[in-house]
Design a protein around this motif. Structure first.
Motif, PDB file in Angstrom:
ATOM      1  N   SER A 106      -4.561 -37.941 -83.885  1.00 42.22           N
ATOM      2  CA  SER A 106      -4.450 -38.768 -84.913  1.00 42.22           C
ATOM      3  C   SER A 106      -4.107 -38.145 -86.103  1.00 42.22           C
ATOM      4  N   GLU A 107      -3.455 -39.144 -87.288  1.00 37.43           N
ATOM      5  CA  GLU A 107      -2.979 -38.382 -88.233  1.00 37.43           C
ATOM      6  C   GLU A 107      -4.065 -38.290 -89.412  1.00 37.43           C
ATOM      7  N   THR A 108      -5.339 -39.225 -89.283  1.00 34.38           N
ATOM      8  CA  THR A 108      -6.197 -38.947 -90.117  1.00 34.38           C
ATOM      9  C   THR A 108      -7.357 -38.746 -89.684  1.00 34.38           C
ATOM     10  N   ASP A 124      -9.176 -42.056 -88.346  1.00 31.28           N
ATOM     11  CA  ASP A 124      -8.117 -42.437 -86.796  1.00 31.28           C
ATOM     12  C   ASP A 124      -8.529 -41.873 -85.685  1.00 31.28           C
ATOM     13  N   ARG A 168      -6.069 -35.411 -93.635  1.00 24.78           N
ATOM     14  CA  ARG A 168      -5.123 -35.174 -92.452  1.00 24.78           C
ATOM     15  C   ARG A 168      -5.835 -33.949 -91.911  1.00 24.78           C
ATOM     16  N   PRO A 169      -6.007 -34.292 -90.376  1.00 24.76           N
ATOM     17  CA  PRO A 169      -6.774 -33.107 -89.623  1.00 24.76           C
ATOM     18  C   PRO A 169      -6.256 -31.841 -89.712  1.00 24.76           C
TER      19      PRO A 169
END
Lengths: 249, 248
Positions: free
Chosen positions: A92-94, A97, A133-134
Motif C-alpha cells: 500500500s501507499e501508506t 493502509d 509512505r513505506p
C-alpha cells in the motif's frame, strides 16, 4: 499442543526439480524454531507450504489439526509469513493502509480494522509513522512494517524468511527485539535463515535442511557442532570454544 | 523524483467522500475544455485557495510539477509558432504570433487547471479511498472488474518509486562498467531494460505471494465509504456550476 504437523511432505517444481523430499516434522505451540540450510536447501519452499502458498505433490501439512489444503484462508490467517524482501511485501501507499490490508481482506468491520492496525503499529513501534509512505522508511522500519502487517491478522504462528538480511546493526537489533517481543506473547515463531548467529541464542529447536530433506533436528546445543558440513556456518563463539550467548547481549 | 501523494490534514476537501470528489473532478475537468475566461479565473482562484488550505506548499508543488511546466512551455511556444496572425518575432522561417501565444496560454492554463484539480484530489484523499471510490463507481458498469482495476491502480502507484529505484541501481551498475562510453543509445537500452524487466517481474511474483499470504481476494481489502450531507452539497454546487457554464 501441536500447532503444525508436516507428514511426508514432497514438493516438485514445474521444471522437475525436487524441492522437498519426505519432510516430517511437528512443531509445538510457543516454540521458537530456527530452520537453517544453504541456499537452495528448501527452506523458503517449506515455509510456503505452511502458509498455503504452495501445495505438496505428496504428503500434507496440518495447521492446528486441519490440513492446509482443506481451508487455505484459515491457514493463512493462523500462519503469518514475513518475506525476505520487505519491499515486495508492502503493498500500500501508506504505512497505515499496508497494515490494514490483511484485516480488510478478512472482511472485518472498520472499527475492528482500526483497532488491529493501531495495536499492530504500536507493538512494532511505528505508531507515529502511520501516514508515511513505506518507500521512505529505513530497511529496519520496512521489516517491522512487514511484521506489523502480519500481526494485524492475529496469527498463531509467525514465519520469518531471512529476517536479518540486508539490515545494518541497529536494524538487526530492532527486528530481533521485535521478534522476541512477539514470541513473549506466546506465538510460535519459525525463523528461516542461513545465518544462525543472531537468533540461535534464543531458539528452542534447530532444524537443518539439505537438498530438501531434514538432516539434523534437535536442541541447538546438540545440533550446532554438526551443521557446518551442510553449508551453515557455526557461531563465532562456538568456533572459539566459548558458550553461545544471546546476540543482543 | 518526489511523487505527489496524500498528505494528512483537516481541510474541507479532506473531509469529503472520495466518490464525490472523483465525480466533481471529472465534471470540472470536462468543463475546463471549453470554459470561458471568468469561469477559468473562478476555478483557478478556488483551486489555489483549496491547495493552500490542504497544506500543499506552492514551492514544493512547482518543483514536483517542473517537467509538466516545461511541457506547457513547449505547448505555448508551439502554438505561438503554428497559429497564423500578427507576427511578433521571427524564428528562422517561422513567426511567433500574438494570436498563437494567446491561444497557447489559454490551452496551457486549462491543462494546468486540470492538473491542479487532480493534485487536490490526490493530496486530500487516502489512496485506499481512491481505490474504493473507483471500485464502487465502476461496479455498475458491465464487463469492467472495478475491484481488480482499483487494486491494479493502487499497486501501480505503490510500485512506481520501487521500479524507479531499480532502474537507478541498474543504471549505476552499468555506468560502473563504463556503459557511458558507448555513444549509441540503441546499444545501451537492452542492457538497462532487460535486467530491469527481469527484476520487476521477479518482484511482481513475490508481491503476488505476499498478497495471497495475507488472504487477498479481489472483493476484499477496500474501505467502505459513506456519504454525508456536505458531500451532496459539494456535488450540487459543482453540478450547478457546470450547468451554468453549459447554458452560458
Amino acid at each position: 499442543m501441536r500447532i503444525i504437523e508436516i507428514e511426508n511432505l514432497r514438493h516438485r517444481f514445474a521444471d522437475g526439480t525436487l524441492g522437498l523430499d519426505g519432510v516430517n516434522m511437528t512443531i509445538e505451540t510457543g516454540t521458537l524454531l530456527v530452520l537453517a540450510g544453504a541456499n537452495g536447501s528448501g527452506k523458503t519452499t517449506l515455509l510456503k507450504h505452511l502458509n498455503g502458498l504452495l501445495f505438496p505433490e505428496t504428503g500434507r501439512v496440518l495447521v492446528a489439526g486441519k490440513p492446509v489444503a482443506e481451508d487455505v484462508m484459515r491457514a493463512r490467517q493462523l500462519v503469518g509469513m514475513v518475506f525476505q524482501d520487505a519491499d515486495s511485501q508492502i503493498v500500500s501507499e501508506t504505512v497505515w493502509d499496508d497494515v490494514a490490508f490483511g484485516p480488510r481482506n478478512l472482511g472485518l468491520e472498520r472499527a475492528d480494522v482500526i483497532g488491529r492496525v493501531t495495536a499492530a503499529l504500536e507493538s512494532v513501534g511505528l505508531a507515529g509513522m502511520a501516514d508515511q509512505r513505506p518507500h521512505q522508511l529505513s530497511g529496519g522500519e520496512k521489516r517491522r512494517l512487514a511484521i506489523a502487517g502480519v500481526l494485524a491478522m492475529q496469527p498463531q504462528v509467525l514465519l520469518m524468511d531471512e529476517p536479518f538480511s540486508n539490515l545494518d546493526h541497529p536494524g538487526v537489533c530492532q527486528v530481533l527485539q521485535q521478534l522476541l517481543a512477539v514470541h513473549q506473547t506466546g506465538k510460535t515463531i519459525i525463523v528461516c535463515t542461513h545465518d544462525v548467529e543472531k537468533i540461535i541464542g534464543y531458539a528452542h529447536r534447530l532444524v537443518i535442511l539439505s537438498s530438501g530433506r531434514i538432516v539434523l533436528d534437535g536442541e541447538p546445543e546438540a545440533i550446532l557442532p554438526q551443521m557446518e558440513p551442510f553449508g551453515v556456518r557455526a557461531p563465532c563463539a562456538l568456533r572459539l570454544g566459548l558458550p553461545v550467548t544471546p546476540w543482543l547481549n | 523524483m518526489t511523487p505527489i501523494g496524500f498528505r494528512v490534514g483537516q481541510s474541507f476537501l479532506h473531509s469529503l467522500d472520495a466518490r464525490f470528489k472523483l465525480i466533481c473532478l471529472v465534471l470540472l475537468s470536462l468543463s475546463c475544455v471549453d470554459a470561458p475566461f471568468w469561469a477559468m479565473a473562478v476555478l483557478s482562484a478556488a483551486a489555489t485557495i483549496l491547495l493552500i488550505q490542504a497544506g500543499a506548499g506552492m514551492g514544493s508543488l512547482i518543483r514536483e510539477l517542473r517537467y509538466f511546466l516545461v511541457l506547457l512551455l513547449v505547448v505555448w511556444i508551439s502554438r505561438g509558432l503554428s497559429t497564423p496572425g500578427t507576427t511578433l518575432v521571427r524564428l528562422g522561417g517561422l513567426g511567433l504570433t500574438q494570436e498563437g501565444l494567446a491561444e497557447g496560454a489559454i490551452i496551457g492554463w486549462r491543462l494546468l487547471l486540470v492538473v491542479m484539480m487532480g493534485v487536490l484530489m490526490i493530496i486530500t484523499t487516502r489512496p485506499a479511498h481512491i481505490r474504493a471510490a473507483v471500485a464502487q463507481l465502476l461496479a455498475p458498469l458491465p464487463g469492467i472488474a472495478g475491484h481488480k482495476l482499483a487494486t491494479m491502480m493502487g499497486l501501480i502507484v505503490r510500485f512506481i518509486p520501487v521500479i524507479l529505484d531499480h532502474a537507478h541501481l541498474v543504471s549505476e551498475a552499468q555506468q560502473a562498467r563504463c556503459v557511458h562510453l558507448r555513444r549509441n543509445p540503441l546499444y545501451r537500452i537492452p542492457y538497462l531494460v532487460v535486467p530491469l524487466m527481469r527484476r520487476t517481474f521477479l518482484h511482481a511474483d513475490t508481491l503476488c505471494d505476499a498478497m495471497e499470504a495475507r488472504c487477498y481476494h479481489p472483493q476484499g481489502g477496500l474501505d467502505r465509504l459513506s456519504a454525508q450531507t456536505r458531500d451532496w452539497v459539494a456535488l450540487f454546487c459543482v453540478v450547478g456550476f457546470c450547468a451554468l457554464l453549459f447554458i452560458a
